[in-house]
Structures are given as C-alpha cells and as structure tokens.
Design a protein around this motif. Structure first.
Motif, PDB file in Angstrom:
ATOM      1  N   VAL A  93       6.891   0.760  -7.092  1.00  0.00           N
ATOM      2  CA  VAL A  93       5.584   0.694  -7.768  1.00  0.00           C
ATOM      3  C   VAL A  93       5.198  -0.730  -8.136  1.00  0.00           C
ATOM      4  O   VAL A  93       4.175  -0.942  -8.792  1.00  0.00           O
ATOM      5  CB  VAL A  93       5.577   1.579  -9.041  1.00  0.00           C
ATOM      6  N   ALA A  94       5.984  -1.713  -7.709  1.00  0.00           N
ATOM      7  CA  ALA A  94       5.783  -3.107  -8.147  1.00  0.00           C
ATOM      8  C   ALA A  94       4.369  -3.601  -7.902  1.00  0.00           C
ATOM      9  O   ALA A  94       3.787  -4.306  -8.732  1.00  0.00           O
ATOM     10  CB  ALA A  94       6.796  -4.013  -7.447  1.00  0.00           C
ATOM     11  N   LEU A  95       3.784  -3.224  -6.760  1.00  0.00           N
ATOM     12  CA  LEU A  95       2.463  -3.719  -6.392  1.00  0.00           C
ATOM     13  C   LEU A  95       1.386  -2.641  -6.512  1.00  0.00           C
ATOM     14  O   LEU A  95       0.320  -2.740  -5.897  1.00  0.00           O
ATOM     15  CB  LEU A  95       2.500  -4.279  -4.971  1.00  0.00           C
ATOM     16  N   ALA A  96       1.684  -1.605  -7.311  1.00  0.00           N
ATOM     17  CA  ALA A  96       0.733  -0.507  -7.546  1.00  0.00           C
ATOM     18  C   ALA A  96       0.172   0.051  -6.240  1.00  0.00           C
ATOM     19  O   ALA A  96      -1.052   0.078  -6.027  1.00  0.00           O
ATOM     20  CB  ALA A  96      -0.400  -0.956  -8.458  1.00  0.00           C
ATOM     21  N   PRO A  97       1.039   0.528  -5.318  1.00  0.00           N
ATOM     22  CA  PRO A  97       0.541   1.059  -4.042  1.00  0.00           C
ATOM     23  C   PRO A  97      -0.231   2.363  -4.245  1.00  0.00           C
ATOM     24  O   PRO A  97      -0.015   3.077  -5.226  1.00  0.00           O
ATOM     25  CB  PRO A  97       1.826   1.296  -3.246  1.00  0.00           C
ATOM     26  N   GLY A  98      -1.100   2.654  -3.301  1.00  0.00           N
ATOM     27  CA  GLY A  98      -1.875   3.892  -3.394  1.00  0.00           C
ATOM     28  C   GLY A  98      -1.080   5.122  -3.024  1.00  0.00           C
ATOM     29  O   GLY A  98      -1.463   6.242  -3.374  1.00  0.00           O
ATOM     30  N   LEU A  99       0.045   4.940  -2.292  1.00  0.00           N
ATOM     31  CA  LEU A  99       0.872   6.067  -1.858  1.00  0.00           C
ATOM     32  C   LEU A  99       2.332   5.751  -2.163  1.00  0.00           C
ATOM     33  O   LEU A  99       2.832   4.674  -1.823  1.00  0.00           O
ATOM     34  CB  LEU A  99       0.703   6.317  -0.356  1.00  0.00           C
ATOM     35  N   GLN A 125       0.810  -1.224   0.000  1.00  0.00           N
ATOM     36  CA  GLN A 125       0.000   0.000   0.000  1.00  0.00           C
ATOM     37  C   GLN A 125       0.844   1.275   0.000  1.00  0.00           C
ATOM     38  O   GLN A 125       0.371   2.329  -0.386  1.00  0.00           O
ATOM     39  CB  GLN A 125      -0.929   0.008   1.225  1.00  0.00           C
ATOM     40  N   ILE A 126       2.086   1.168   0.470  1.00  0.00           N
ATOM     41  CA  ILE A 126       2.997   2.311   0.475  1.00  0.00           C
ATOM     42  C   ILE A 126       4.303   1.906  -0.206  1.00  0.00           C
ATOM     43  O   ILE A 126       4.943   0.924   0.193  1.00  0.00           O
ATOM     44  CB  ILE A 126       3.323   2.802   1.904  1.00  0.00           C
ATOM     45  N   GLY A 127       4.681   2.629  -1.239  1.00  0.00           N
ATOM     46  CA  GLY A 127       5.980   2.442  -1.882  1.00  0.00           C
ATOM     47  C   GLY A 127       6.913   3.559  -1.446  1.00  0.00           C
ATOM     48  O   GLY A 127       6.489   4.709  -1.320  1.00  0.00           O
ATOM     49  N   PHE A 128       8.164   3.211  -1.229  1.00  0.00           N
ATOM     50  CA  PHE A 128       9.118   4.197  -0.720  1.00  0.00           C
ATOM     51  C   PHE A 128      10.329   4.258  -1.654  1.00  0.00           C
ATOM     52  O   PHE A 128      10.949   3.228  -1.954  1.00  0.00           O
ATOM     53  CB  PHE A 128       9.569   3.837   0.697  1.00  0.00           C
ATOM     54  N   ILE A 129      10.673   5.464  -2.115  1.00  0.00           N
ATOM     55  CA  ILE A 129      11.850   5.681  -2.957  1.00  0.00           C
ATOM     56  C   ILE A 129      12.874   6.447  -2.126  1.00  0.00           C
ATOM     57  O   ILE A 129      12.690   7.633  -1.836  1.00  0.00           O
ATOM     58  CB  ILE A 129      11.492   6.483  -4.224  1.00  0.00           C
ATOM     59  N   PRO A 130      13.961   5.807  -1.697  1.00  0.00           N
ATOM     60  CA  PRO A 130      14.938   6.482  -0.843  1.00  0.00           C
ATOM     61  C   PRO A 130      15.791   7.473  -1.623  1.00  0.00           C
ATOM     62  O   PRO A 130      15.783   7.504  -2.858  1.00  0.00           O
ATOM     63  CB  PRO A 130      15.782   5.334  -0.286  1.00  0.00           C
ATOM     64  N   ASN A 168      -1.527   4.943 -12.525  1.00  0.00           N
ATOM     65  CA  ASN A 168      -2.017   4.158 -11.384  1.00  0.00           C
ATOM     66  C   ASN A 168      -2.996   4.922 -10.503  1.00  0.00           C
ATOM     67  O   ASN A 168      -3.623   4.325  -9.619  1.00  0.00           O
ATOM     68  CB  ASN A 168      -0.834   3.688 -10.528  1.00  0.00           C
ATOM     69  N   GLY A 169      -3.090   6.243 -10.708  1.00  0.00           N
ATOM     70  CA  GLY A 169      -3.974   7.051  -9.864  1.00  0.00           C
ATOM     71  C   GLY A 169      -3.522   7.136  -8.427  1.00  0.00           C
ATOM     72  O   GLY A 169      -4.327   7.394  -7.516  1.00  0.00           O
ATOM     73  N   CYS A 170      -2.228   6.914  -8.183  1.00  0.00           N
ATOM     74  CA  CYS A 170      -1.722   6.931  -6.811  1.00  0.00           C
ATOM     75  C   CYS A 170      -1.402   8.350  -6.366  1.00  0.00           C
ATOM     76  O   CYS A 170      -1.398   9.290  -7.160  1.00  0.00           O
ATOM     77  CB  CYS A 170      -0.478   6.046  -6.691  1.00  0.00           C
TER      78      CYS A 170
END
Length: 533
Positions: free
Chosen positions: A168-174, A90-95, A203-205
């Motif tokens: 974005v692998a699992l199409a998270p909402g955030l 549900q949350i993807g993080f790009i460091p 993805n509309g995220c």
C-alpha cells in the motif's frame, strides 16, 4: 445513479500450461472500495488469475485469449517497461507466505524503502520517514525498532504487516492479496483482515482476495467468485451466495467447511481405571537466551489424554505449543515436571533411552516439506519398516500395501515422488509412514492447516476412522479452532507458555472461563461472537 467504473476488468480469459487448460473463459470486474474474493480448491485457477493480472505467469503458461484491463488500460498489451511502473504504483501485491517473501539479508526499513526508491523521487531521509510512517500505519508495535530489524526477528503477523506496508506504500488502486492469512493464528488473522479493510476504506482501493477459506470470504468480501477446475462454478454477492448457493460444488464446499457445518464433537466413554495414554504434570521448560541466561517458555502445564481420545492444544504463535510437542517427543527435556507415556516416566530412564517414546509418532504440518523429495512413496513408507522391524523385503512390501489401503491410497502411487502428488495425498503418505512403526499415539502438528477445505474434511474423516479402528490416541495442535472443535475430546488453551484453560473441549467452547479464550472464539471467521460462545 451510474455504477463506478471497475478498477479491474477481466474478460473471457483463457490460460494454458502446455496442453492443459488452467483458466477457461473467466470474466469478472473489481470495483473501487470493494473486495472481490476468488475461492476454490488448489488447482482451480485462482493464483493463475492473480499472476496473469500482474503479468508474472511462469514461462510455461500461455494466455490463449481474453483481456485484462486496469482502469481502462490493457495489461496484456503493456510493455515490460510499462508493467514495471504499474506494479507497485497501481497494483499492490501481498504474497501468501510471509516467511519466504522478505529478503532475510536486508533490514525491514530498507525493504519497505525499496519500493519508494524505485517509484518516487524522494531523497534518502524522505524515504526513511515515509517507510517509518508506513510501518506505523499498518500497526507494527515500535516501528522504529522494527525498521532496523531483520525478518527472522519478527513474528508471522508482523511480517505480514510489513508486506502490506509495501503493497500500500504508493496507494495503488488495486491490491491483490493471495491467501494473506493462511499461515496466521486466528487473532492475528483477524487483525490483518481488519487492517486490509481499513486501508481499503481509507484509500478507496479495490481488493482482489485469493483464498480457500470460505469463512473469510463470507466475512470480508462484497462479491464472491467460486472457481472449479479453471471455470466459474458460481458468482454473486457474498450474503446471497453463502445463504443460498445454487451450484452443487459451492454447496459441497460449504458442507465440508467446519465453520459453516460444524460436526458433532466426539463423545467417548473411557474406563476410569484405565492408565492414561499420556500424562503431563506441572511441565516447565526453559530456553537459553543469547546472553546466556535461562528463561521459561512453558510453565506448569498439566493435562491428561485417555487412550483412544484426542487432546487439542490451541494457542497463538510463540505461546509454547511447539515447545510442548518437542518435549512430548523427547527432543527437549523439561526443567521440572513429568511426562508419563502409558504410565512410564518418559524422562526417568538413562540418558538417551527412548523406550517410552517408541509408541509415539509425529506428523508434521506441511505435507510437501515433511517428505524427502528424492524418495519415492514406496521408499518413504519403507524407511521406518527397515528401522523398526527385522523382516525381509517381501514382508515389507506386503506391509506397505496394507498401510496404503489403510489410508485409502492406490498402489499405483508407490513409484511416484512427493512433487507428483497432491497435498492431500502427501498427507496420507505421511500418515502411512507414521503408522508403519505401529504407534498408538500420534502427535499431529497443524496437520490440516495447509489443505483445502474439501481435502481437509476427507483427512479428518480418515483420522476418525483410524482412531476407531486402531484405538489410536491423538494430540492435535492447531490454530484453526473450528477444526479443533470437531475432532477433540479435551482441550488445552496455551498463552505465553501457561495453560489458560483445560477440560472437555465442548465445555470450553460452550462456556469459556477466561477472557483470552473468549477472544480466540470471537475471532473465528465465518461466525459472529454469539455463534461462537
């Protein structure tokens, strides 16, 4: 028409580190399909908020009050097991740092596939195909080859694309993007930001972007929150906030940003008969490939730097900028061509003779990693004094105080360590150390790229002051074209080891001759192409 429910809702959040408050009553929402930017200087609380959202604050941090909800679900009340399912899905993080965020021991494909293994029931072949499709989706050239490569075989921009693929692998909402482009060249930066925008639209995220680059926030964000010392200084829609800021702090940030308020470029008169400080003529440098063959990395580069002026060198990663700097400092000998320092052939003497190079000093990019963390500021500045001068301790101490005064630091910093002072203070210490050997040429490698906009502005003002007072000559390497424009007299544009353009900086910025230069200028964030050309 009703407004969409927020993906992320942060309400009255307060976070302490011990007795120090780091975030003080912050509230904001992030909407689906929109980018929300948190901007501000280091220490303003931006990254602390991001870590609180994904519940990865350090043990020293304490959430005192407030709430964080994701699609109506409380993240502060969630168990560790629940959080493990939320992170990634549900949350993807790009460091921030692509160089240190990937495991150097594991091939790229396996690292992308790991999130699929943890969060899906896909079999090995399905994960392989899915990971390959993700690498292709984020625009990596030759995804099949990248799949089996290790991180050190990829450029910074390619590694950042891998991190985005994982996020974005699992199409998270955030998606939380923490300074996703701070270490990247301007054209790669634009590609990464375009990619994030495309994925957000597809993805509309919601994207929560943490950045100290105001130009990127203006170009890419819908909503902007300006942070100052843990509190909100100002918030609003991007267009209205940047066109008519209400907060004095926001106005100061914009005033210090060269993208919004470019300073008048320098105009200096140089005596035509004067021997140049630096002459580079037809410089060609080769490197040896793993197969034992030699390949040119720099070809026929020529430029002249007059005394008391600044020469800027611009180019993307891999263009040859660092190779040229290493040659200027005598660390690499050219295969052909020459480097003349104050008229003397730098490589014309006996092997090991560093005489011509003694008038030059190099100041590195990262203010923390370039200073020995085991030494106090006093010992850091004293080291070159011991190496270059046969004077007593009393003289050295007096000289250290003079150097501190020259870079506008107070004596109470002397017994502190680099970890105890700010990035701007570290960079001033690095300048004092370089000036200790009494050079007249300073080579500055990405000197301000790691600094916040206000600290950057003060450091650039200091450089101008030092140049005027001491008659210093600068070679200034940077990927930040807005900074280069405000400080450089002359300019070299380097691409694939060759010089695309060379001449007066303002002429190149105003009337670029090559398509590549125009591409670089059009990629500057915070300005339209017409502003840049």
């Amino acid at each position: 028409m009703t407004s969409p429910a927020p993906v992320l809702d942060v309400n009255d959040l307060a976070i302490f580190y011990g007795d120090r408050i780091a975030v003080n009553g912050i509230s904001f929402t992030a909407l689906p399909g929109k980018t929300t930017a948190l901007i501000g200087e280091s220490g303003s609380g931006k990254s602390t908020i991001a870590k609180a959202v994904i519940r990865l604050l350090p043990p020293s941090a304490r959430i005192d009050r407030g709430s964080i909800t994701l699609n109506g679900q409380s993240l502060l009340a969630a168990s560790s097991r629940t959080l493990n399912t939320i992170r990634g899905r549900q949350i993807g993080f790009i460091p921030q740092d692509p160089g240190s965020s990937l495991d150097p021991r594991i091939p790229i494909g396996r690292q992308v596939g790991e999130i699929l293994r943890l969060h899906t029931s896909e079999g090995r072949q399905e994960r392989h195909d899915h990971a390959l499709a993700l690498l292709e989706k984020v625009g990596l050239p030759d995804p099949g080859r990248c799949f089996s490569q290790f991180p050190h075989e990829l450029s910074g921009g390619m590694k950042q694309r891998v991190l985005i693929a994982i996020a974005v692998a699992l199409a998270p909402g955030l998606i939380i993007a923490d300074e996703p482009t701070s270490a990247l060249d301007v054209t790669v930066q634009r590609q990464i930001l375009d990619l994030l925008d495309r994925l957000r639209e597809e993805n509309g995220c919601s994207v929560l972007m943490i950045t100290h680059d105001l130009a990127i926030a203006r170009d890419r964000a819908h909503d902007v929150i300006v942070m100052q010392q843990g509190a909100v200084a100002e918030r609003g829609l991007s267009d209205s906030l940047f066109s008519a800021p209400h907060s004095p702090y926001t106005r100061r940030l914009l005033r210090d940003s060269p993208a919004f308020h470019p300073r008048v470029p320098p105009v200096r008169k140089v005596a035509p008969a004067q021997v140049p400080a630096l002459e580079v003529s037809n410089l060609t440098i080769t490197h040896r490939t793993p197969g034992g063959r030699t390949s040119p990395t720099v070809r026929n580069v020529s430029f002249t730097v007059q005394r008391g002026t600044t020469h800027g060198i611009i180019g993307e990663s891999g263009s040859g900028k660092t190779t040229i700097l290493r040659c200027l400092m005598g660390l690499i000998a050219p295969i052909s061509g020459s480097v003349r320092i104050h008229g003397a052939d730098a490589f014309g003497g006996r092997p090991g003779d560093r005489g011509p190079f003694r008038s030059m000093q190099l100041v590195y990019q990262n203010p923390w990693s370039s200073l020995d963390p085991r030494l106090t500021v006093r010992r850091i500045i004293e080291e070159p004094l011991r190496n270059h001068f046969d004077e007593n301790r009393s003289w050295r101490l007096q000289r250290i105080h003079t150097l501190l005064e020259r870079v506008h630091l107070k004596p109470d910093i002397l017994e502190r360590y680099p970890s105890d002072i700010s990035g701007g203070q570290c960079q001033r210490v690095a300048l004092a150390r370089a000036l200790a050997a009494e050079p007249d040429i300073l080579v500055l490698d990405e000197f301000v790229s790691a600094l916040d906009v206000t600290v950057q502005a003060r450091i650039l003002e200091l450089l101008t002051e030092l140049q005027n007072d001491l008659g210093l000559t600068f070679v200034f390497v940077s990927h930040d074209l807005a900074v280069v424009r405000q400080i450089s007299d002359t300019l070299s544009i380097i691409r694939h080891g060759q010089q695309e353009e060379y001449g007066r900086a303002e002429s190149i910025f105003s009337h670029p001759a090559s398509d590549y230069t125009r591409t670089l200028l059009q990629a500057i964030p915070g300005k339209s192409a017409s502003d840049c050309l």
